[in-house]
Scaffold this motif. Sequence first.
Motif, PDB file in Angstrom:
ATOM      1  N   ALA A 154       0.887  -1.191   0.067  1.00 49.61           N
ATOM      2  CA  ALA A 154      -0.004  -0.020   0.184  1.00 49.61           C
ATOM      3  C   ALA A 154       0.934   1.471  -0.100  1.00 49.61           C
ATOM      4  N   ASP A 155       0.406   2.236  -0.524  1.00 51.65           N
ATOM      5  CA  ASP A 155       1.236   3.531  -0.708  1.00 51.65           C
ATOM      6  C   ASP A 155       1.341   4.109   0.658  1.00 51.65           C
ATOM      7  N   PHE A 156       2.081   3.592   1.783  1.00 50.27           N
ATOM      8  CA  PHE A 156       2.026   4.248   3.092  1.00 50.27           C
ATOM      9  C   PHE A 156       2.619   5.700   2.999  1.00 50.27           C
ATOM     10  N   GLY A 157       3.595   5.855   2.157  1.00 51.89           N
ATOM     11  CA  GLY A 157       4.555   6.760   2.323  1.00 51.89           C
ATOM     12  C   GLY A 157       3.524   8.236   2.066  1.00 51.89           C
ATOM     13  N   GLN A 158       2.640   8.129   1.074  1.00 53.34           N
ATOM     14  CA  GLN A 158       1.660   9.411   0.652  1.00 53.34           C
ATOM     15  C   GLN A 158       0.722   9.467   1.807  1.00 53.34           C
ATOM     16  N   ALA A 159       0.006   8.246   2.338  1.00 51.27           N
ATOM     17  CA  ALA A 159      -0.656   8.292   3.515  1.00 51.27           C
ATOM     18  C   ALA A 159      -0.077   9.028   5.010  1.00 51.27           C
ATOM     19  N   MET A 160       1.274   8.596   4.969  1.00 47.61           N
ATOM     20  CA  MET A 160       1.886   9.328   6.254  1.00 47.61           C
ATOM     21  C   MET A 160       1.991  10.808   5.985  1.00 47.61           C
ATOM     22  N   GLN A 161       2.324  11.281   4.650  1.00 45.47           N
ATOM     23  CA  GLN A 161       2.333  12.761   4.190  1.00 45.47           C
ATOM     24  C   GLN A 161       1.113  13.502   4.538  1.00 45.47           C
ATOM     25  N   GLU A 162       0.024  12.785   4.087  1.00 45.67           N
ATOM     26  CA  GLU A 162      -1.468  13.225   4.080  1.00 45.67           C
ATOM     27  C   GLU A 162      -1.667  13.529   5.421  1.00 45.67           C
ATOM     28  N   ALA A 163      -1.530  12.519   6.288  1.00 43.65           N
ATOM     29  CA  ALA A 163      -1.917  12.476   7.885  1.00 43.65           C
ATOM     30  C   ALA A 163      -0.968  13.934   8.445  1.00 43.65           C
ATOM     31  N   ARG A 197       9.590   5.590   9.205  1.00 42.96           N
ATOM     32  CA  ARG A 197      10.617   6.407   8.286  1.00 42.96           C
ATOM     33  C   ARG A 197      10.238   7.489   7.579  1.00 42.96           C
ATOM     34  N   ASP A 198       8.858   7.382   7.126  1.00 43.50           N
ATOM     35  CA  ASP A 198       8.247   8.466   6.291  1.00 43.50           C
ATOM     36  C   ASP A 198       8.068   9.575   7.077  1.00 43.50           C
ATOM     37  N   TYR A 199       7.737   9.220   8.747  1.00 42.44           N
ATOM     38  CA  TYR A 199       7.277  10.194   9.577  1.00 42.44           C
ATOM     39  C   TYR A 199       8.525  11.140   9.869  1.00 42.44           C
ATOM     40  N   PRO A 320      -3.586   2.383  -3.669  1.00 42.61           N
ATOM     41  CA  PRO A 320      -3.592   3.518  -3.099  1.00 42.61           C
ATOM     42  C   PRO A 320      -4.256   3.270  -1.809  1.00 42.61           C
ATOM     43  N   THR A 321      -4.147   4.541  -0.765  1.00 45.08           N
ATOM     44  CA  THR A 321      -4.887   4.731   0.540  1.00 45.08           C
ATOM     45  C   THR A 321      -5.780   5.803   0.592  1.00 45.08           C
ATOM     46  N   LYS A 322      -6.491   5.854   1.696  1.00 41.55           N
ATOM     47  CA  LYS A 322      -7.312   6.892   1.847  1.00 41.55           C
ATOM     48  C   LYS A 322      -7.707   7.403   3.216  1.00 41.55           C
TER      49      LYS A 322
END
Length: 332
Positions: A154-163, A197-199, A320-322
Amino acid sequence: MATIREVAKAAGVSPATVSRVLNYDQTLSVNEATRQKIFKTAEAMHYHKSRKTRKSKQKRLAICLWCDQDQEIKDLYYYSIRTSAQAEAKKQGLESQVIYPADPLPDPAALSGIIMIGYQQYSPDRLNEVKKSGLPLVFVDTDTLKLGYCSVVADFGQAMQEALEVFWGQGRERIALLDGDLDSNFDKNNLVDFRFRDYKKSLAARGQYDPDLVYVGNFTPQSGYEAIKEALKSGSFPKALIAANDAMAIGALKAFKEAGIKVPEDVSLISFNDTTAAEFANPALTSVHVETQQMGRASVKVMKDLLDDDEAGTYKVTFPTKLVYRESCPKA
């Protein structure tokens, strides 16, 4: 005519590496000497690409999990991936066997492939065991493309950025992370979890990363509760918290309630995975929705591709994530 596996054996590399080199995969990190050796070996053995399919004699998959049955039920994320993979295997005419950490890996001769849910959570011995089996491998929930294995993620990198951007948009600059690690000797500045890591990367880019705002459990509700209860002793808790999964977020909610801290009035909370527990928590959790069922099904389809096509390359499937807004962090 030689096969990819025969070329790989002669060249002293993995079949996945041969496949990616011969298909001119530019993302593969391999030195020029090895690349030329593979091409020369393939030419000497009269290798030619063929789209002929092959049928595996065995039609049984092992589906491996890093967690035991008790933890799997507490964190329905992995349960959803596993059960969806089993259902898809049945649909594809493949038998499947679930392997938990305490279970021995079946004899490779009795299997056609192995689906691994996770990667870094396994012991080195378990990873070495499956890699040495010589069977097709598909990893779910971890990007193993550079390691030469197909993966479904899953695209967790984009999800963390969105959060993070949600909290920044609310004017909350001090953002804490409740993450997990299975090793009691973890390094809080270098947790293996990809969400960490993304955080860290995003906050460091803004000059806001603070290791004191990282709290660590082991992905269970109890560990989330204990980590936040300990953090609250400092008397100065941030007004924004990201939890690596819904299970730990529920533990955090309990700790906040006991301390008289209101969510979202005093602390806004966003978690990951959007399991059933997120919707029925009190307050309901704003959570990153992950297509776990699709990931489980895709892992079997990728495996079927590897089994049926001897020329199937190494590739990654990304879903993708949402962000699903609920009470713990209402949409502005």
